[in-house]
Design an enzyme around this catalytic site. Structure first.
Site, PDB file in Angstrom:
ATOM      1  N   CYS A 136     -48.036  -2.583 -21.459  1.00  0.00           N
ATOM      2  CA  CYS A 136     -47.020  -3.540 -20.970  1.00  0.00           C
ATOM      3  C   CYS A 136     -45.794  -3.475 -21.858  1.00  0.00           C
ATOM      4  O   CYS A 136     -44.662  -3.615 -21.392  1.00  0.00           O
ATOM      5  CB  CYS A 136     -47.522  -4.981 -20.986  1.00  0.00           C
ATOM      6  N   TYR A 140     -42.636  -0.230 -20.649  1.00  0.00           N
ATOM      7  CA  TYR A 140     -41.360  -0.873 -20.326  1.00  0.00           C
ATOM      8  C   TYR A 140     -40.272  -0.446 -21.311  1.00  0.00           C
ATOM      9  O   TYR A 140     -39.122  -0.250 -20.928  1.00  0.00           O
ATOM     10  CB  TYR A 140     -41.494  -2.403 -20.296  1.00  0.00           C
ATOM     11  N   GLU A 204     -49.580  -0.373 -14.337  1.00  0.00           N
ATOM     12  CA  GLU A 204     -48.121  -0.424 -14.440  1.00  0.00           C
ATOM     13  C   GLU A 204     -47.488   0.375 -13.290  1.00  0.00           C
ATOM     14  O   GLU A 204     -46.555  -0.077 -12.648  1.00  0.00           O
ATOM     15  CB  GLU A 204     -47.632   0.103 -15.797  1.00  0.00           C
TER      16      GLU A 204
HETATM   17  C1  LIG Z   1     -45.974  -5.700 -14.906  1.00  0.00           C
HETATM   18  C2  LIG Z   1     -45.230  -5.805 -16.202  1.00  0.00           C
HETATM   19  N1  LIG Z   1     -45.569  -5.006 -17.223  1.00  0.00           N
HETATM   20  C3  LIG Z   1     -44.868  -5.130 -18.405  1.00  0.00           C
HETATM   21  C4  LIG Z   1     -43.845  -6.007 -18.578  1.00  0.00           C
HETATM   22  C5  LIG Z   1     -43.089  -6.055 -19.840  1.00  0.00           C
HETATM   23  N2  LIG Z   1     -43.590  -7.075 -20.673  1.00  0.00           N
HETATM   24  C6  LIG Z   1     -43.544  -6.809 -17.499  1.00  0.00           C
HETATM   25  N3  LIG Z   1     -42.550  -7.723 -17.537  1.00  0.00           N
HETATM   26  N4  LIG Z   1     -44.224  -6.704 -16.280  1.00  0.00           N
END
Ligand SMILES: Cc1ncc(CN)c(N)n1
Length: 220
Positions: A136, A140, A204
């Site tokens: 995550c 990103y 993801e």
């Molecule tokens: C699904 C998802 N993955 C990661 C992030 C980044 N924290 C996010 N906002 N959303």
């Protein structure tokens, strides 16, 4: 080789290549992504962040050294606050309110991803929990950096890209990578870490794909 590089090589390298080629991602930079898909994404991400924040709190509770406890606790509060602020402003620009997000509910992919993260962080070891939340942050950060090179002609997409491509977000991710590389993991636990890391990397990709197709529950 560091533990984080090992995780990336086995679990993320191929998925990451497919993420940066995904039409949702390429549509952000060339501006062709339709606003309905982005609206779906931000709505679902608002649901996701609620679970992610709780998952990070669980990681903080499992951390074995004080610095890591405070880092994950801080991320559960601060990092999420930054993203929530972004969502509130993007949702406002799209003409949506928090009530619309609640009314939309969480879609199938969001629910699956949130459930997986919560389960691993609640029942796995500290290292397993770190491995599950790491994509995550990391994916990103890397996607943000990559997209920042081109940004977007659409101001909404440019704002989203600027957040994840920022030096502030990079610093947060570097801290987590440093913690990951100090984890003391046994052989069987290492394998489980690889599995969790690879699974959340796939989630993801699936999260962006679900937004692109505006995936809904097949039955209600
Ligand atoms: C699904 C998802 N993955 C990661 C992030 C980044 N924290 C996010 N906002 N959303």
């Amino acid at each position: 080789m560091t533990f984080s590089s090992e995780l990336w090589d086995r679990g993320a390298a191929s998925v990451y290549e497919q993420i940066v080629r995904h039409p949702f991602i390429t549509g952000l930079t060339d501006g062709t992504l339709d606003h309905d898909a982005f609206q779906y994404f931000i709505t679902q991400d608002s649901h996701y962040l609620r679970a992610y924040s709780r998952a990070l709190s669980l990681v903080a509770g499992r951390a074995t050294d004080e610095d890591a406890v405070s880092m994950f606790a801080l991320h559960a509060a601060n990092a999420i606050a930054v993203e929530r602020e972004l969502h509130t402003s993007l949702l406002g620009s799209l003409g949506l309110t928090p009530a619309d997000v609640d009314a939309a509910g969480s879609g199938p992919t969001t629910t699956a991803y949130m459930s997986y993260l919560t389960a691993v962080c609640a029942t796995g070891t500290y290292a397993e929990a770190v491995a599950a939340v790491l994509p995550c942050y990391w994916i990103y950060r890397d996607v943000g950096r990559e997209l920042l090179k081109r940004s977007s002609p659409d101001p909404l997409y440019a704002k989203w890209i600027a957040t994840y491509g920022s030096e502030e977000f990079d610093a947060v991710v570097e801290q987590v990578l440093a913690v990951t590389d100090t984890l003391d993991v046994g052989t069987a636990e290492r394998e489980r870490c690889h599995q969790h890391f690879a699974t959340t990397c796939r989630y993801e990709w699936m999260f962006w794909d679900a937004a692109y197709h505006k995936l809904d529950w097949p039955v209600r």
